[in-house]
Design an enzyme around this catalytic site. Structure first.
Site, PDB file in Angstrom:
ATOM      1  N   ASP A   1       0.639  -1.384   0.266  1.00 53.48           N
ATOM      2  CA  ASP A   1       0.256  -0.392  -0.002  1.00 53.48           C
ATOM      3  C   ASP A   1       1.321   0.982   0.034  1.00 53.48           C
ATOM      4  O   ASP A   1       1.680   1.282   0.617  1.00 53.48           O
ATOM      5  CB  ASP A   1      -0.314   0.256   1.000  1.00 53.48           C
ATOM      6  CG  ASP A   1      -2.246   1.053   1.212  1.00 53.48           C
ATOM      7  OD1 ASP A   1      -1.793   2.201   0.012  1.00 53.48           O
ATOM      8  OD2 ASP A   1      -3.016   0.501   1.581  1.00 53.48           O
TER       9      ASP A   1
HETATM   10  C1  BGC Z   1      -5.052   3.438  -0.022  1.00 50.13           C
HETATM   11  C2  BGC Z   1      -5.047   2.681  -0.959  1.00 50.13           C
HETATM   12  C3  BGC Z   1      -5.097   3.860  -2.356  1.00 50.13           C
HETATM   13  C4  BGC Z   1      -3.351   3.764  -1.844  1.00 50.13           C
HETATM   14  C5  BGC Z   1      -2.899   4.647  -3.026  1.00 50.13           C
HETATM   15  C6  BGC Z   1      -3.610   4.279   0.259  1.00 50.13           C
HETATM   16  O1  BGC Z   1      -3.207   5.444   1.562  1.00 50.13           O
HETATM   17  O2  BGC Z   1      -4.937   3.120   1.275  1.00 50.13           O
HETATM   18  O3  BGC Z   1      -6.314   1.969  -1.079  1.00 50.13           O
HETATM   19  O4  BGC Z   1      -5.146   2.717  -3.264  1.00 50.13           O
HETATM   20  O5  BGC Z   1      -3.535   4.947  -0.963  1.00 50.13           O
HETATM   21  O6  BGC Z   1      -3.784   6.128  -3.879  1.00 50.13           O
END
Ligand code: BGC
Length: 766
Positions: free
Chosen positions: A232
């Site tokens: 993530d």
């Molecule tokens: C979120 C993800 C997301 C990623 C990119 C993170 O903070 O948890 O779901 O895909 O950011 O934006």
């Protein structure tokens, strides 16, 4: 990706160590690095539409993104219980991704809704792992059928926003496997997502990015995942340990610090070079495979914009749930066209004009267009339509002027359609809610409207579950719109008017009160730790086990027609690994409609703790009035298994399985039973096995009986005479005694060596 031929990927062993380490992290916020023979990959959020940023990148939905279709978020779309529809939505998002030259869309999110307070519940499908897994697979299959890769997230146990980057989700082995990982396993096995996104949090004290157990042993070895594990955004600290655990790609670009750590660790012998090469190869394979399926000529033209808006409307209309629909003067309040209303319609509530249709944060889509319910209702009804906001959504409390205007409209109309809900500021990625309440000014408005108008229909806009006790009291009909995406206005007009017969069903229980919810006492934990103390009892599993009243049960949803069920029949599959259920469904009402039929399984004589019932499968059928059809629902072994904590095996228990079929988890129309052969778990006997466990072995039962006889002087196993004298059931009392203690209890008449010989003989006999 299955229908595409992957291009040959050059071996990354020809690359320098620096290049291989470099492939393991992003080039910038949204793309991966190029290397000789390895193209760059562009990733964007998801999951209910494309969030492609052309300017500054961020993972919180702060900077803008190019227009894309905003489909209903998962919480709403899931209420369709329609895998085919979800597949079509996934495919449409992929088409937009192809046109935007995006190779990976960051979705689906399939975490379980452990608590209704979870801030990102609107991004997730359900409180049930079967439903989440089936719908998640459908989305991935749709997306990947068009050559775009998915990123299954957030793996795993990222069930809250509080302290999400650090908190450890501490969970027992059975709920871990039977609830929280089950949906992920299904999507990996059934839909082979190109990537899996490793979540921020820790599980049982180990950050997921450093968990070899999750990222390699389970994901790859047990489930057969062959894609790339992506972090993530910003989840990685300690990249070397992450590579050791099985993380392939750190996102986003971190200035090169992680790559340097990896190179240094290889050079000083802390990290095997093979691990770096393997990770680089997985990223290279991903990049080449996705580039070979790029559609460079794809465009998101006006016709596609229209078609996707129409699909978003269809998806929303299929997902809206009709919670209640009482009669006034002998006619149901909905659909309006058949309710006897001929005069004016009072549309009330700020959300009618400025719709709340998606959640905040990284999934936030810049819609191609937006229809408000008010606009759509005005287009639909020939009769006069008035509008009054009734309240503001800025949290400033009761506004007497707006309230008075709304009440006057309601008094002068034939029916009041009241649009209530949560404002965007009240729920979003990044924080959890603290209660389930609708703002007091909205309840106040509703009460006042009801005082002057008998026909009150409430339409709810929200991502997380609400306390509906007051709403049920004052509204004759309640339509749960959830977050409908950009075409929700038109979809709601379709359902309210009767152009579309509602068929959505709840994917999450609506409890009476927050205090009734399973994780109430352990959410969101403290000091970086949250204990999943409710164990297996999440969602309806909890309400059923505790026999709690709920406002609306899991699986509930009404229709403008009615359905009868008959002839429920179930039989084991030929291989004994699953159950096939057949049920007759008849449309007994006067309109064409779709019924979602649910099959729940119970294992009453189980040797382990079981929940009262669990969703095993579902299906749907669309019928004309009077029409009957037989529906077949398959229940997979994976939804019948329990995780045996002694052996770590997923076990299909032998015995009786009760299958109940119905229209919701609390509207079961009949049940039947099947016997499954299953498999017996053999746990080797040891000196710490109990007497009761050992007595199950015929090889040692006689010898142990003799030993018991020596202890009690009774001669017979269980020593009835001595038991009588003591006023106890000696066999039951002694059952929990570990074998090794028999040495002491027999005053040495039984030796450890003798016991060990018996155990060896017993273990050999299996
Ligand atoms: C979120 C993800 C997301 C990623 C990119 C993170 O903070 O948890 O779901 O895909 O950011 O934006």
């Amino acid at each position: 990706m299955s229908d595409r031929t992957p291009s040959a990927t050059p071996s990354t062993t020809d690359l320098t160590l620096e290049q291989r380490a470099g492939l393991g992290s992003g080039a910038d916020f949204w793309t991966t690095k190029e290397a000789p023979g390895v193209p760059s990959v562009t990733m964007t959020d998801g999951p209910h539409g494309l969030r492609k940023q052309e300017g500054a990148g961020d993972h919180l939905g702060i900077s803008g993104s190019v227009p894309a279709t905003c489909f209903p978020p998962a919480a709403c779309l899931g209420q369709s219980w329609d895998p085919d529809l979800v597949t079509r939505v996934g495919a449409a998002i992929a088409d937009e991704a192809q046109a935007a030259d995006v190779q990976v869309v960051l979705g689906p999110g399939i975490n379980l809704k452990r608590s209704p307070l979870g801030g990102r519940n609107f991004e997730y499908y359900s409180e049930d792992p079967h439903l989440s897994g089936v719908l998640g697979s459908a989305w991935v299959n749709g997306l990947q059928s068009r050559g775009v890769g998915a990123s299954l997230k957030h793996f795993a146990l990222n069930n809250q926003e509080a302290d999400r980057m650090r908190s450890s989700s501490d969970v027992d082995e059975r709920p871990l496997h039977e609830l929280y990982l089950r949906g992920f396993r299904r999507v990996v096995e059934d839909a082979t997502p190109a990537t899996v996104m490793c979540s921020y949090n820790a599980v049982n004290g180990v950050p997921v990015r450093h968990s070899r157990e999750l990222l390699t042993d389970l994901l790859r070895t047990e489930w057969g995942f062959t894609g790339a594990v992506v972090s993530d955004w910003g989840a990685v600290g300690g990249r070397v340990d992450a590579v050791k655990a099985g993380l392939d790609l750190q996102m986003p670009y971190d200035g090169g610090a992680g790559d340097a750590e990896v190179v240094a660790a290889v050079n000083n012998g802390d990290l095997g070079e093979d691990a770096v090469t393997t990770a680089a190869q997985r990223v290279a394979d991903l990049a080449n495979r996705l580039h070979s399926s790029r559609e460079t000529a794809a465009s998101f033209d006006d016709a596609a914009v229209d078609a996707h808006h129409d699909l978003a409307r269809e998806a929303a209309a299929s997902s809206v749930v009709l919670l209640s629909n009482e009669e006034v003067d002998g006619r149901h309040l909905l659909p309006i066209a058949e309710s006897g209303v001929t005069g004016s319609v009072a549309v009330i509530g700020a959300f009618a004009d400025v719709p709340r249709y998606q959640g905040g944060g990284s999934s936030h889509v810049n819609p191609t267009r937006l229809t408000s319910p008010l606009e759509a209702i005005r287009e639909t009804w020939a009769a006069p339509v008035t509008y009054a906001a009734g309240f503001t959504t800025d949290g400033s409390g009761v506004n007497p002027a707006l309230l008075a205007e709304a009440v006057e409209d309601a008094a002068n109309a034939d029916v009041a359609l009241v649009f209530l809900g949560l404002a965007a500021e009240q729920e979003s990625e990044g924080f959890d809610r603290t209660d389930l309440a609708l703002p007091a000014e909205q309840i106040n408005l509703l009460r006042a409207v009801r005082a002057v108008q008998e026909r009150v229909v409430v339409v709810l806009a929200h991502g997380g579950v609400l306390d509906l006790r007051q709403v049920r009291k004052y509204a004759g009909a309640v339509v749960d719109a959830n977050l409908t995406g950009q075409a929700g206005g038109a979809a709601l007009a379709d359902v309210l008017s009767g152009r579309v017969n509602p068929s959505g069903k709840l994917t999450e229980t609506i409890p009476m009160r927050l205090q009734d919810t399973p994780a109430y006492l352990d959410f969101p934990g403290e000091h970086g730790q949250v204990r999943y103390s409710e164990g297996l009892h999440v969602g309806y599993r909890w309400y059923d086990a505790r026999e709690l009243s709920v406002a609306f049960p899991f699986g509930h949803g009404l229709s403008y027609t009615t359905f009868a069920y008959d002839g429920i029949f179930a039989q084991p599959d030929d291989d004994g690994e699953g159950i096939t259920v057949i049920v007759g469904v008849t449309n007994t009402g006067s309109r064409r409609g779709r019924e979602v039929v649910q099959a729940y399984v119970a294992v009453p004589e189980s040797a382990v703790q079981r929940v009262p019932q669990a969703l095993g499968g579902f299906g749907s059928v669309t019928l004309d009035p009077g029409e009957r059809a037989e529906l077949e629902i398959h229940i997979d072994r994976r939804d019948l298994e329990y995780r045996d904590t002694r052996t770590g095996a997923s076990v299909l228990e032998p015995g009786r399985y009760v299958v109940a079929v119905g229209a919701s988890s609390r509207d079961l129309r009949g049940s039947t039973e099947v016997e499954l052969e299953g498999e017996v778990v053999h746990v080797p006997l040891t000196l710490t096995s109990t007497l009761a466990e050992a007595m199950a072995s015929p090889v040692v039962a006689q010898a142990i009986g003799d030993a018991m006889g020596a202890v009690t002087g009774g001669g017979e196993s269980g020593g009835a005479g001595a038991g009588d004298a003591l006023g106890v059931d000696l066999a039951a009392m002694m059952g929990s005694v570990p074998l090794e203690r028999l040495v002491g209890f027999s005053s040495g008449a039984v030796t450890t060596d003798q016991l060990q010989q018996l155990l060896d003989a017993a273990n050999e006999a299996h």
